[in-house]
Motif scaffolding. Structure first.
Motif, PDB file in Angstrom:
ATOM      1  N   VAL A  48       3.005  17.129  42.213  1.00  0.00           N
ATOM      2  CA  VAL A  48       3.115  18.380  41.545  1.00  0.00           C
ATOM      3  C   VAL A  48       2.119  19.283  41.146  1.00  0.00           C
ATOM      4  O   VAL A  48       1.437  18.553  40.362  1.00  0.00           O
ATOM      5  N   THR A  49       2.006  20.481  41.511  1.00  0.00           N
ATOM      6  CA  THR A  49       0.910  21.255  40.586  1.00  0.00           C
ATOM      7  C   THR A  49       1.515  22.167  39.797  1.00  0.00           C
ATOM      8  O   THR A  49       2.516  22.923  40.265  1.00  0.00           O
ATOM      9  N   LYS A  54       3.018  29.302  39.040  1.00  0.00           N
ATOM     10  CA  LYS A  54       4.039  28.635  39.854  1.00  0.00           C
ATOM     11  C   LYS A  54       3.975  27.153  39.820  1.00  0.00           C
ATOM     12  O   LYS A  54       2.862  26.534  39.613  1.00  0.00           O
ATOM     13  N   THR A  56       4.338  23.921  42.427  1.00  0.00           N
ATOM     14  CA  THR A  56       4.336  23.500  43.750  1.00  0.00           C
ATOM     15  C   THR A  56       4.603  22.022  44.145  1.00  0.00           C
ATOM     16  O   THR A  56       3.748  21.418  43.531  1.00  0.00           O
ATOM     17  N   PRO A  57       5.560  21.638  44.616  1.00  0.00           N
ATOM     18  CA  PRO A  57       6.622  22.366  45.260  1.00  0.00           C
ATOM     19  C   PRO A  57       7.787  22.915  44.284  1.00  0.00           C
ATOM     20  O   PRO A  57       7.572  22.355  43.319  1.00  0.00           O
ATOM     21  N   ASN A  58       8.418  24.066  44.612  1.00  0.00           N
ATOM     22  CA  ASN A  58       9.271  24.184  43.671  1.00  0.00           C
ATOM     23  C   ASN A  58      10.857  23.761  43.795  1.00  0.00           C
ATOM     24  O   ASN A  58      11.824  24.016  42.887  1.00  0.00           O
ATOM     25  N   VAL A  59      10.894  23.016  44.862  1.00  0.00           N
ATOM     26  CA  VAL A  59      12.184  22.192  45.113  1.00  0.00           C
ATOM     27  C   VAL A  59      11.750  20.873  45.367  1.00  0.00           C
ATOM     28  O   VAL A  59      10.918  20.496  46.410  1.00  0.00           O
ATOM     29  N   ILE A  60      12.185  19.992  44.388  1.00  0.00           N
ATOM     30  CA  ILE A  60      11.844  18.451  44.657  1.00  0.00           C
ATOM     31  C   ILE A  60      13.120  17.626  44.776  1.00  0.00           C
ATOM     32  O   ILE A  60      14.160  18.033  44.313  1.00  0.00           O
ATOM     33  N   GLU A  61      13.105  17.119  45.964  1.00  0.00           N
ATOM     34  CA  GLU A  61      14.137  16.347  46.389  1.00  0.00           C
ATOM     35  C   GLU A  61      14.037  14.789  46.260  1.00  0.00           C
ATOM     36  O   GLU A  61      13.034  14.217  46.546  1.00  0.00           O
ATOM     37  N   GLY A 127      12.116  25.944  38.996  1.00  0.00           N
ATOM     38  CA  GLY A 127      12.373  25.248  40.467  1.00  0.00           C
ATOM     39  C   GLY A 127      13.738  24.568  40.313  1.00  0.00           C
ATOM     40  O   GLY A 127      14.437  24.692  39.236  1.00  0.00           O
TER      41      GLY A 127
END
Ligand code: CUA
Length: 133
Positions: A48-49, A54, A56-61, A127
């Motif tokens: 994740v950055t 922001k 990135t990603p802003n949705v983590i599954e 996110g």
């Protein structure tokens, strides 16, 4: 023999002048960096950055029970990665990486947001972490 005795103080002075470089090098290692990398990544690593402004990603599954490490790298600015419902709140410095074990014992959607006032886009840094059964 006398020459040797005269030379030895010069040698000692020379050595003394060189010696301080080592401790100085050690003290330049910032303590926070050592602390930030204390966690060894385990299981699946999700990079994740964090940047202005922001994640990135802003949705983590992830799957429930999966072993996951969030590996968050600061690209610009200083941010906080906060997931209140999962008890996570870490500071992310530019150029540094933090490994955060992701608790996956509960399924659900958990909101995350930046927890450090980082400028005009601060409130946009958010996110979700989605943990599925
Ligand atoms: Cu990033 Cu506040």
């Amino acid at each position: 023999m006398k020459r040797l005795l005269l030379l030895s103080p010069i040698l000692i002075l020379t050595l003394a002048a060189c010696a301080p470089t080592k401790p100085q090098q050690q003290s330049t290692i910032p303590a926070p960096a050592a602390a930030m990398e204390r966690t060894v990544p385990q299981g699946r690593v999700i990079p994740v950055t964090a940047e202005l402004w922001k994640f990135t990603p802003n949705v983590i599954e992830a799957k429930k029970g999966e072993v996951v490490t969030l590996q968050i790298t600061g690209v610009s600015g200083t941010h906080g990665f906060s997931v209140p419902d999962l008890g996570i709140n870490e500071t992310i410095f530019m150029g540094k990486t933090v490994n955060i074990p992701l608790p996956t014992d509960r399924a659900g959607t958990f909101s995350f947001a930046c927890s450090i006032q980082c400028g005009s886009g601060h409130s946009e840094m958010k996110g979700q972490i989605v943990i599925t059964e």
